[in-house]
Scaffold this motif. Structure first.
Motif, PDB file in Angstrom:
ATOM      1  N   ARG A  52       0.836  -1.185   0.000  1.00 44.54           N
ATOM      2  CA  ARG A  52       0.000   0.000   0.000  1.00 44.54           C
ATOM      3  C   ARG A  52       0.876   1.243   0.000  1.00 44.54           C
ATOM      4  NH1 ARG A  52      -2.972  -3.247  -1.438  1.00 44.54           N
ATOM      5  NH2 ARG A  52      -5.001  -3.807  -0.628  1.00 44.54           N
ATOM      6  N   LYS A  53       0.677   2.070  -0.996  1.00 42.84           N
ATOM      7  CA  LYS A  53       1.299   3.386  -1.044  1.00 42.84           C
ATOM      8  C   LYS A  53       0.290   4.346  -0.415  1.00 42.84           C
ATOM      9  CE  LYS A  53       4.313   4.227  -3.820  1.00 42.84           C
ATOM     10  NZ  LYS A  53       5.715   4.531  -3.678  1.00 42.84           N
ATOM     11  N   VAL A  54       0.757   5.528   0.028  1.00 45.46           N
ATOM     12  CA  VAL A  54      -0.134   6.458   0.721  1.00 45.46           C
ATOM     13  C   VAL A  54      -0.006   7.852   0.135  1.00 45.46           C
ATOM     14  CG1 VAL A  54      -0.677   7.525   2.954  1.00 45.46           C
ATOM     15  CG2 VAL A  54       0.099   5.156   2.872  1.00 45.46           C
ATOM     16  N   TRP A  55      -1.148   8.451  -0.155  1.00 43.27           N
ATOM     17  CA  TRP A  55      -1.238   9.875  -0.439  1.00 43.27           C
ATOM     18  C   TRP A  55      -2.043  10.485   0.689  1.00 43.27           C
ATOM     19  CZ3 TRP A  55      -2.933  10.399  -6.261  1.00 43.27           C
ATOM     20  CH2 TRP A  55      -1.833  10.180  -7.073  1.00 43.27           C
ATOM     21  N   LEU A  56      -1.666  11.671   1.110  1.00 45.04           N
ATOM     22  CA  LEU A  56      -2.404  12.400   2.126  1.00 45.04           C
ATOM     23  C   LEU A  56      -3.329  13.402   1.446  1.00 45.04           C
ATOM     24  CD1 LEU A  56       0.520  13.078   4.613  1.00 45.04           C
ATOM     25  CD2 LEU A  56      -1.190  11.256   4.704  1.00 45.04           C
ATOM     26  N   ALA A  57      -4.496  13.654   2.050  1.00 43.38           N
ATOM     27  CA  ALA A  57      -5.459  14.561   1.442  1.00 43.38           C
ATOM     28  C   ALA A  57      -6.147  15.422   2.483  1.00 43.38           C
ATOM     29  CB  ALA A  57      -6.510  13.766   0.668  1.00 43.38           C
ATOM     30  N   CYS A  58      -6.337  16.687   2.129  1.00 40.60           N
ATOM     31  CA  CYS A  58      -7.164  17.576   2.942  1.00 40.60           C
ATOM     32  C   CYS A  58      -8.626  17.256   2.601  1.00 40.60           C
ATOM     33  CB  CYS A  58      -6.832  19.037   2.645  1.00 40.60           C
ATOM     34  SG  CYS A  58      -7.272  19.597   0.990  1.00 40.60           S
ATOM     35  N   PRO A  59      -9.583  17.706   3.402  1.00 37.81           N
ATOM     36  CA  PRO A  59     -10.985  17.409   3.093  1.00 37.81           C
ATOM     37  C   PRO A  59     -11.411  17.893   1.698  1.00 37.81           C
ATOM     38  CG  PRO A  59     -10.800  18.163   5.349  1.00 37.81           C
ATOM     39  CD  PRO A  59      -9.434  18.344   4.717  1.00 37.81           C
ATOM     40  N   GLU A  60     -10.883  19.011   1.242  1.00 34.81           N
ATOM     41  CA  GLU A  60     -11.268  19.556  -0.065  1.00 34.81           C
ATOM     42  C   GLU A  60     -10.816  18.666  -1.226  1.00 34.81           C
ATOM     43  OE1 GLU A  60     -10.524  23.486  -2.863  1.00 34.81           O
ATOM     44  OE2 GLU A  60      -9.893  23.539  -0.776  1.00 34.81           O
TER      45      GLU A  60
END
Length: 86
Positions: A52-60
């Motif tokens: 699993r690779k991970v990207w972080l995201a803000c709610p928008e």
């Protein structure tokens, strides 16, 4: 409680700050907002199924990044960041 916490219905906002004092930033190009979610993904052509690779995201940008990964068959799940992610 801070002002933003009071505006959010009385719930204090949880901040995701690293040990170095930096907050976890959204992975969307050009976005400087604090991340609240992590999108787990892998490219089945080059990664093993359990990786699993991970990207972080803000709610928008959570939906935008999820749709981008999903269109390519890479998206696996979206999870809120927790205290252990800081």
């Amino acid at each position: 409680m801070d002002l933003l916490g009071s505006l959010a219905g009385g719930q204090p906002q949880q901040s995701h700050v690293t040990d170095s004092g930096d907050f976890l930033k959204c992975s969307r190009k050009g976005c400087t907002a604090e991340a609240g979610y992590r999108l787990l993904w892998n490219n089945p052509k080059i990664h093993s199924p359990e990786r699993r690779k991970v990207w972080l995201a803000c709610p928008e940008h959570t939906g935008y990044l999820r749709d981008f990964l999903h269109a390519r068959g890479f998206w696996k799940s979206t999870e809120p960041l927790g205290p252990a992610d800081s």
